[in-house]
Design an enzyme around this catalytic site. Sequence first.
Site, PDB file in Angstrom:
ATOM      1  N   LYS A  93      22.359   6.032 -16.041  1.00  0.00           N
ATOM      2  CA  LYS A  93      22.081   4.759 -15.777  1.00  0.00           C
ATOM      3  C   LYS A  93      21.230   4.872 -14.288  1.00  0.00           C
ATOM      4  O   LYS A  93      19.960   4.747 -14.168  1.00  0.00           O
ATOM      5  CB  LYS A  93      22.885   3.820 -15.550  1.00  0.00           C
ATOM      6  CG  LYS A  93      23.453   3.251 -16.821  1.00  0.00           C
ATOM      7  CD  LYS A  93      24.473   2.169 -16.979  1.00  0.00           C
ATOM      8  CE  LYS A  93      24.735   1.646 -18.331  1.00  0.00           C
ATOM      9  NZ  LYS A  93      25.951   2.274 -19.146  1.00  0.00           N
TER      10      LYS A  93
ATOM     11  N   ASP B 154      33.285  10.077 -16.891  1.00  0.00           N
ATOM     12  CA  ASP B 154      32.165   9.449 -17.371  1.00  0.00           C
ATOM     13  C   ASP B 154      31.548   8.581 -16.075  1.00  0.00           C
ATOM     14  O   ASP B 154      32.271   7.541 -16.149  1.00  0.00           O
ATOM     15  CB  ASP B 154      32.421   8.686 -18.436  1.00  0.00           C
ATOM     16  CG  ASP B 154      31.112   8.064 -19.031  1.00  0.00           C
ATOM     17  OD1 ASP B 154      30.102   7.665 -18.152  1.00  0.00           O
ATOM     18  OD2 ASP B 154      31.235   7.284 -20.103  1.00  0.00           O
TER      19      ASP B 154
ATOM     20  N   PHE C 162      34.256   2.690 -22.269  1.00  0.00           N
ATOM     21  CA  PHE C 162      32.984   2.652 -23.251  1.00  0.00           C
ATOM     22  C   PHE C 162      32.343   3.896 -22.911  1.00  0.00           C
ATOM     23  O   PHE C 162      32.138   4.390 -21.681  1.00  0.00           O
ATOM     24  CB  PHE C 162      32.067   1.430 -22.888  1.00  0.00           C
ATOM     25  CG  PHE C 162      31.009   1.454 -23.568  1.00  0.00           C
ATOM     26  CD1 PHE C 162      30.674   0.919 -24.837  1.00  0.00           C
ATOM     27  CD2 PHE C 162      29.730   2.020 -22.776  1.00  0.00           C
ATOM     28  CE1 PHE C 162      29.502   0.932 -25.625  1.00  0.00           C
ATOM     29  CE2 PHE C 162      28.523   1.955 -23.894  1.00  0.00           C
ATOM     30  CZ  PHE C 162      28.392   1.257 -25.225  1.00  0.00           C
TER      31      PHE C 162
HETATM   32  C1  LIG Z   1      26.075   2.580 -20.491  1.00  0.00           C
HETATM   33  C2  LIG Z   1      27.040   3.498 -20.639  1.00  0.00           C
HETATM   34  C3  LIG Z   1      27.218   4.558 -21.371  1.00  0.00           C
HETATM   35  C4  LIG Z   1      26.099   4.626 -22.535  1.00  0.00           C
HETATM   36  O1  LIG Z   1      24.667   4.976 -21.849  1.00  0.00           O
HETATM   37  P1  LIG Z   1      23.385   4.806 -22.710  1.00  0.00           P
HETATM   38  O2  LIG Z   1      22.549   5.263 -21.943  1.00  0.00           O
HETATM   39  O3  LIG Z   1      23.502   3.280 -23.139  1.00  0.00           O
HETATM   40  O4  LIG Z   1      23.457   6.012 -23.906  1.00  0.00           O
HETATM   41  C5  LIG Z   1      28.265   5.621 -21.372  1.00  0.00           C
HETATM   42  N1  LIG Z   1      29.204   5.434 -20.688  1.00  0.00           N
HETATM   43  C6  LIG Z   1      29.387   4.359 -19.669  1.00  0.00           C
HETATM   44  C7  LIG Z   1      30.504   4.274 -18.869  1.00  0.00           C
HETATM   45  C8  LIG Z   1      28.347   3.535 -19.636  1.00  0.00           C
HETATM   46  O5  LIG Z   1      28.241   2.556 -18.735  1.00  0.00           O
END
Ligand SMILES: *Cc1c(COP(=O)(O)O)cnc(C)c1O
Length: 402
Positions: free
Chosen positions: A256, A227, A142
């Site tokens: 986050k 990521d 994701f």
């Molecule tokens: C939550 C998440 C995203 C997206 O972040 P947003 O702030 O919702 O755009 C991207 N990569 C990972 C691994 C995530 O958990």
Amino acid sequence: MFENLSTDEIISRGKEALMNTYNRFPMALTKGEGSWVWDVDGKRYLDFLTGIAVNSLGHSHPKVVEAIRRQAGELLHTSNLYWIPNQVALAELLIANSFADKAFFCNSGGEANEGALKLARKYAKKNYGTHKYEVVSLTNSFHGRTLATLTATGQPKYHKGYEPLPVGFSYVALNDLEALQSAVNQNTAAVLIEPIQGEGGIHPATEEFLQKARELCDRHNALLIFDEVQCGVGRTGKLFSYQWSGVTPDIMTLAKALSGGVSIGAIMATAKVAAAFEPGDHGTTIGGNPLAMAVGCAVLDVMLADGFFEGVLERSEYLRQGLDKLAAKHGVEGRVRGQGMMLGLTVGEKAPQIVDECRKNGLLINCVGGKTFRFLPPLTVEQGEIDEALAIMEENFSKVLG
Ligand SMILES: *Cc1c(COP(=O)(O)O)cnc(C)c1O
């Protein structure tokens, strides 16, 4: 403004006014303190989800609240047409504590990944030619909701209805060394990996897989992007999850937990890679604003204090053992996966029902992939609170699984 509305009124008016993009739990929260949140009816919950790994220091952490109050009274926004002292401070803190030499700040994880993909393409084209733009990512990953990041997200359900998707993306299974080897070639600009897949069900990449990705990227002049939007900034019990492995990326994205609850995103990169961006190549209006930067600095100050991560790791081990014991007792086949305060347990089809029962009993967790519990408690959660959470789980494991 809405202080006197009941939960039912908020939900019915929300259904009228808001786009229908979420299957929300039938509750609305209005207050938080430490590991606890309260709904509009005053019911109290232990928060083991922390707004999806955002409120990692718990709710209303005094240092975060103080940073917001102080900065709000001074200056909220200037735009990046001017130098922002807090932005320099946060960049220096992140650089001093990671592989990276340069930072770019934006507003969210998706925006950070979008920017990372743009940086990788720019770097590849500048240094190696126009053929080099492909991105290899993983199935079940994701990476966000923008067109490029949802395309990098290796789950067809996120692609559906948005075609045509940007070209140049391919996917390999997590920890499949051979598939990775055949996917990376001279056209690859970047390999994009979550060191621990979050949304996909708490699946850690093996050290071997990360090592292989590093080797293949080096051999083919591709960039390795981690990521760390969910697994980074303390979540795994180190500041960044790549620090558990011997593998260093070229680019890392954060969001986050760095935000403390105020929108933030960051692209971290080596100087060599970051040099591909020149004035005008990338930007954001509100990203990197004085408020978000002040909060980011406050979050890191707390996490970088002596002994912080030792405590996190001790309590995470306590939670893991408690969950494993629970799983064994109730005939759940799987064992706890993940690291630090990012733990998952696959229990099967009844997981959503248990999540719902736990919520009724005052414990917030969620379910990923329909079968796996995801635990993202505050890094600051206390042992007694872990005991309370385990007791609520025990009760509902018994009720639902027998
Ligand atoms: C939550 C998440 C995203 C997206 O972040 P947003 O702030 O919702 O755009 C991207 N990569 C990972 C691994 C995530 O958990």
